[in-house]
Design a protein around this motif. Structure first.
Motif, PDB file in Angstrom:
ATOM      1  N   ASN A  60      38.191 163.297  73.652  1.00  0.00           N
ATOM      2  CA  ASN A  60      38.061 163.135  72.394  1.00  0.00           C
ATOM      3  C   ASN A  60      38.899 161.424  72.054  1.00  0.00           C
ATOM      4  N   GLU A  61      38.266 160.549  71.398  1.00  0.00           N
ATOM      5  CA  GLU A  61      39.196 159.247  71.233  1.00  0.00           C
ATOM      6  C   GLU A  61      38.951 159.047  69.792  1.00  0.00           C
ATOM      7  N   HIS A  62      40.110 158.516  69.238  1.00  0.00           N
ATOM      8  CA  HIS A  62      40.376 158.184  67.853  1.00  0.00           C
ATOM      9  C   HIS A  62      40.972 156.817  67.699  1.00  0.00           C
ATOM     10  N   CYS A  63      40.390 155.960  67.131  1.00  0.00           N
ATOM     11  CA  CYS A  63      40.971 154.579  66.904  1.00  0.00           C
ATOM     12  C   CYS A  63      40.967 154.208  65.290  1.00  0.00           C
ATOM     13  N   VAL A  64      42.016 153.564  64.929  1.00  0.00           N
ATOM     14  CA  VAL A  64      41.969 153.092  63.212  1.00  0.00           C
ATOM     15  C   VAL A  64      42.547 151.640  63.241  1.00  0.00           C
ATOM     16  N   TYR A  65      41.470 150.979  62.501  1.00  0.00           N
ATOM     17  CA  TYR A  65      41.992 149.509  62.222  1.00  0.00           C
ATOM     18  C   TYR A  65      42.467 149.723  60.717  1.00  0.00           C
ATOM     19  N   SER A  66      43.449 149.180  60.465  1.00  0.00           N
ATOM     20  CA  SER A  66      44.151 149.111  58.942  1.00  0.00           C
ATOM     21  C   SER A  66      44.822 147.930  58.947  1.00  0.00           C
ATOM     22  N   VAL A  67      45.091 147.845  57.569  1.00  0.00           N
ATOM     23  CA  VAL A  67      46.115 146.396  57.110  1.00  0.00           C
ATOM     24  C   VAL A  67      47.378 146.837  57.397  1.00  0.00           C
ATOM     25  N   HIS A  68      48.233 145.931  57.962  1.00  0.00           N
ATOM     26  CA  HIS A  68      49.645 145.939  58.239  1.00  0.00           C
ATOM     27  C   HIS A  68      50.294 146.125  56.896  1.00  0.00           C
ATOM     28  N   ALA A  69      51.382 147.180  56.961  1.00  0.00           N
ATOM     29  CA  ALA A  69      51.876 147.747  55.775  1.00  0.00           C
ATOM     30  C   ALA A  69      52.743 146.622  55.201  1.00  0.00           C
ATOM     31  N   ASP A  70      53.266 145.666  56.067  1.00  0.00           N
ATOM     32  CA  ASP A  70      54.530 144.396  55.640  1.00  0.00           C
ATOM     33  C   ASP A  70      53.816 143.327  55.241  1.00  0.00           C
ATOM     34  N   ASN A  71      52.556 142.792  55.881  1.00  0.00           N
ATOM     35  CA  ASN A  71      51.958 141.661  56.067  1.00  0.00           C
ATOM     36  C   ASN A  71      50.574 142.072  55.708  1.00  0.00           C
ATOM     37  N   PRO A  72      49.700 141.780  54.285  1.00  0.00           N
ATOM     38  CA  PRO A  72      48.436 142.131  54.234  1.00  0.00           C
ATOM     39  C   PRO A  72      47.482 141.206  54.920  1.00  0.00           C
ATOM     40  N   GLU A  73      48.070 140.207  55.481  1.00  0.00           N
ATOM     41  CA  GLU A  73      46.914 139.165  56.339  1.00  0.00           C
ATOM     42  C   GLU A  73      47.218 139.632  57.745  1.00  0.00           C
ATOM     43  N   TRP A  74      47.687 140.593  58.287  1.00  0.00           N
ATOM     44  CA  TRP A  74      47.702 140.988  59.407  1.00  0.00           C
ATOM     45  C   TRP A  74      46.889 142.489  59.634  1.00  0.00           C
ATOM     46  N   THR A  75      46.405 142.887  60.716  1.00  0.00           N
ATOM     47  CA  THR A  75      45.831 143.977  61.140  1.00  0.00           C
ATOM     48  C   THR A  75      46.241 144.726  62.067  1.00  0.00           C
ATOM     49  N   CYS A  76      46.318 146.190  62.007  1.00  0.00           N
ATOM     50  CA  CYS A  76      46.798 147.150  63.063  1.00  0.00           C
ATOM     51  C   CYS A  76      45.993 147.720  63.649  1.00  0.00           C
ATOM     52  N   PHE A  77      46.160 147.978  64.853  1.00  0.00           N
ATOM     53  CA  PHE A  77      45.193 149.110  65.678  1.00  0.00           C
ATOM     54  C   PHE A  77      45.905 150.014  66.434  1.00  0.00           C
ATOM     55  N   GLU A  78      45.410 151.168  66.126  1.00  0.00           N
ATOM     56  CA  GLU A  78      46.200 152.414  66.644  1.00  0.00           C
ATOM     57  C   GLU A  78      45.082 153.164  67.392  1.00  0.00           C
ATOM     58  N   GLN A  79      45.071 153.854  68.738  1.00  0.00           N
ATOM     59  CA  GLN A  79      44.200 154.078  69.506  1.00  0.00           C
ATOM     60  C   GLN A  79      45.019 155.563  70.282  1.00  0.00           C
ATOM     61  N   ASP A  80      44.347 156.788  70.343  1.00  0.00           N
ATOM     62  CA  ASP A  80      44.863 157.638  70.876  1.00  0.00           C
ATOM     63  C   ASP A  80      43.588 158.742  71.825  1.00  0.00           C
ATOM     64  N   ALA A  81      43.756 159.333  72.659  1.00  0.00           N
ATOM     65  CA  ALA A  81      42.747 160.159  73.002  1.00  0.00           C
ATOM     66  C   ALA A  81      43.317 161.425  73.724  1.00  0.00           C
ATOM     67  N   THR A  82      42.515 162.398  73.929  1.00  0.00           N
ATOM     68  CA  THR A  82      42.619 164.012  74.454  1.00  0.00           C
ATOM     69  C   THR A  82      41.568 163.814  75.672  1.00  0.00           C
ATOM     70  N   LEU A  83      42.072 164.651  76.667  1.00  0.00           N
ATOM     71  CA  LEU A  83      41.264 164.795  77.904  1.00  0.00           C
ATOM     72  C   LEU A  83      41.545 166.413  78.319  1.00  0.00           C
ATOM     73  N   GLU A  84      40.393 167.043  78.329  1.00  0.00           N
ATOM     74  CA  GLU A  84      40.518 168.542  78.983  1.00  0.00           C
ATOM     75  C   GLU A  84      39.483 168.744  80.009  1.00  0.00           C
ATOM     76  N   ILE A  85      39.896 169.039  81.145  1.00  0.00           N
ATOM     77  CA  ILE A  85      38.813 169.290  82.121  1.00  0.00           C
ATOM     78  C   ILE A  85      38.712 170.731  82.619  1.00  0.00           C
ATOM     79  N   HIS A  86      37.659 171.313  82.000  1.00  0.00           N
ATOM     80  CA  HIS A  86      37.232 172.952  82.337  1.00  0.00           C
ATOM     81  C   HIS A  86      37.032 172.932  83.699  1.00  0.00           C
ATOM     82  N   SER A  87      36.023 172.315  84.268  1.00  0.00           N
ATOM     83  CA  SER A  87      35.691 172.560  85.732  1.00  0.00           C
ATOM     84  C   SER A  87      34.830 171.164  86.132  1.00  0.00           C
ATOM     85  N   PHE A  88      35.068 170.884  87.309  1.00  0.00           N
ATOM     86  CA  PHE A  88      34.104 169.700  87.662  1.00  0.00           C
ATOM     87  C   PHE A  88      33.862 169.672  89.298  1.00  0.00           C
ATOM     88  N   PHE A  89      33.331 170.494  89.668  1.00  0.00           N
ATOM     89  CA  PHE A  89      32.986 170.808  91.014  1.00  0.00           C
ATOM     90  C   PHE A  89      33.885 170.718  92.192  1.00  0.00           C
TER      91      PHE A  89
END
Length: 347
Positions: A109-138
């Motif tokens: 599962n991966e989540h990303c967010v583009y949003s306006v910078h809190a201190d400068n409305p002319e800039w853009t922030c990008f945040e990204q996180d992910a999770t990986l769970e391996i149950h079984s894979f041969f």
């Protein structure tokens, strides 16, 4: 075991609308990303006023995996489902991705967010996180985990390059500004109804706002913020509650780290912010413990907690504040410089 990956906040010094226009150029195919083989639209929704645009795609990726592993899996590429939710009114783009291939064996599962910078409305922030769970894979669970970590780091680096490439393309085409979304003007009847509603609630809102302002003023003056402005207080509160770091800050003050190392730093910093209510060690100090334990978060956390407990037990952080020099030191060691020797060195 669930593996977590979290990248630092990336800052694009361009307006949100221009960044999103550049981002949308990677669909349905993107020659700038070789592993991205293409995508097909599964579903799409647009609000009547155009403020909301939700689109779901089935994306095909060519994962850099050993040949034998692909043969065992019986596939040449993997399929991910990506859902993009664009809110032009609030200027945010939320991206959710999950694997469709091997979903019974691996959960990504991966989540990303583009949003306006809190201190400068002319800039853009990008945040990204992910999770990986391996149950079984041969029997290749550890190999798959290493491949996923490698792919995650490569995607972060490539995504930054692709975004700047598309922005440069837009600028070469003469597109340097994209107008923000604006609501259509209301009709005459709607304006009359809104004015009547505003007049009826104006008195109540004035009273509530006055009480709120007085309460906030009393609370802020009685706190430890002193004479700070409201904007400074707001930024301070955000920095205390937000455990994320900016990529530019890490590169400038902490040195060059790999995406996986950045993720480990953010994870440990977030845990400290949640469990140690108050002052936490500096980022460079946290990084020292991670390096001492080869960026193993659990081992570094244990080592750091023991260090903090020892410092608290022996009062190391307040040692100089409470220290009183013995009388013999005061009498015979004045602690000043006295004259110079024949070589003009200070004595």
């Amino acid at each position: 075991m669930v593996q977590k990956y979290q990248s630092p906040t990336r800052i694009y010094k361009y307006p949100f609308e221009l960044v999103i226009t550049a981002y949308e150029r990677r669909f349905p195919t993107c020659k700038e990303i070789p592993v991205f083989l293409g995508s097909d639209i599964v579903s799409e929704f647009k609000s009547e006023d155009g403020a909301i645009h939700i689109i779901e795609r089935r994306c095909r990726l060519n994962v850099d995996a050993p040949y034998i592993l692909k043969k065992l899996a019986g596939v040449d590429h993997v399929v991910f489902i990506q859902k993009n939710s664009l809110d032009r009114r609030n200027r945010t783009l939320k991206i959710e991705a999950r694997n469709e291939s091997f979903h019974s064996r691996i959960t990504i599962n991966e989540h990303c967010v583009y949003s306006v910078h809190a201190d400068n409305p002319e800039w853009t922030c990008f945040e990204q996180d992910a999770t990986l769970e391996i149950h079984s894979f041969f029997g290749f669970e550890s190999v798959v985990e290493k491949i996923a970590a490698k792919q995650y780091g490569a995607n972060i680096k490539k995504g930054k390059e692709v975004m700047h490439s598309f922005i440069n393309e837009l600028r070469a085409e003469g597109v340097t500004y994209v107008a923000p979304w604006m609501a259509s003007p209301p009709s005459h009847t709607q304006r009359e109804e809104s004015l009547e509603g505003a007049e009826s609630s104006e008195k109540g809102e004035m009273c509530a706002n006055t009480e709120g302002a007085i309460g906030y003023h009393l609370a802020s003056t009685s706190s430890d913020f002193g004479s700070m402005s409201l904007d400074q207080i707001d930024r301070l509160e955000r920095s205390r509650s937000n455990p994320r770091l900016e990529a530019e800050y890490i590169e400038r003050h902490l040195g060059e780290l790999s995406p996986l190392q950045e993720s480990r730093l953010i994870q440990l910093r977030k845990w400290l912010a949640e469990t140690h209510k108050g002052k936490i060690p500096k980022d460079a100090h946290i990084l020292r413990f991670l390096r001492a334990r080869d960026f193993n978060v659990e081992k570094a956390r244990e080592m750091l907690v023991h260090s903090l407990a020892w410092r608290k037990l022996h009062g190391v952080d307040t040692l100089l504040d409470n220290y009183v020099a013995p009388e013999v030191i005061k009498q015979y060691f004045a602690g000043a410089w006295h004259h110079h020797d024949l070589g003009l060195y200070t004595v």
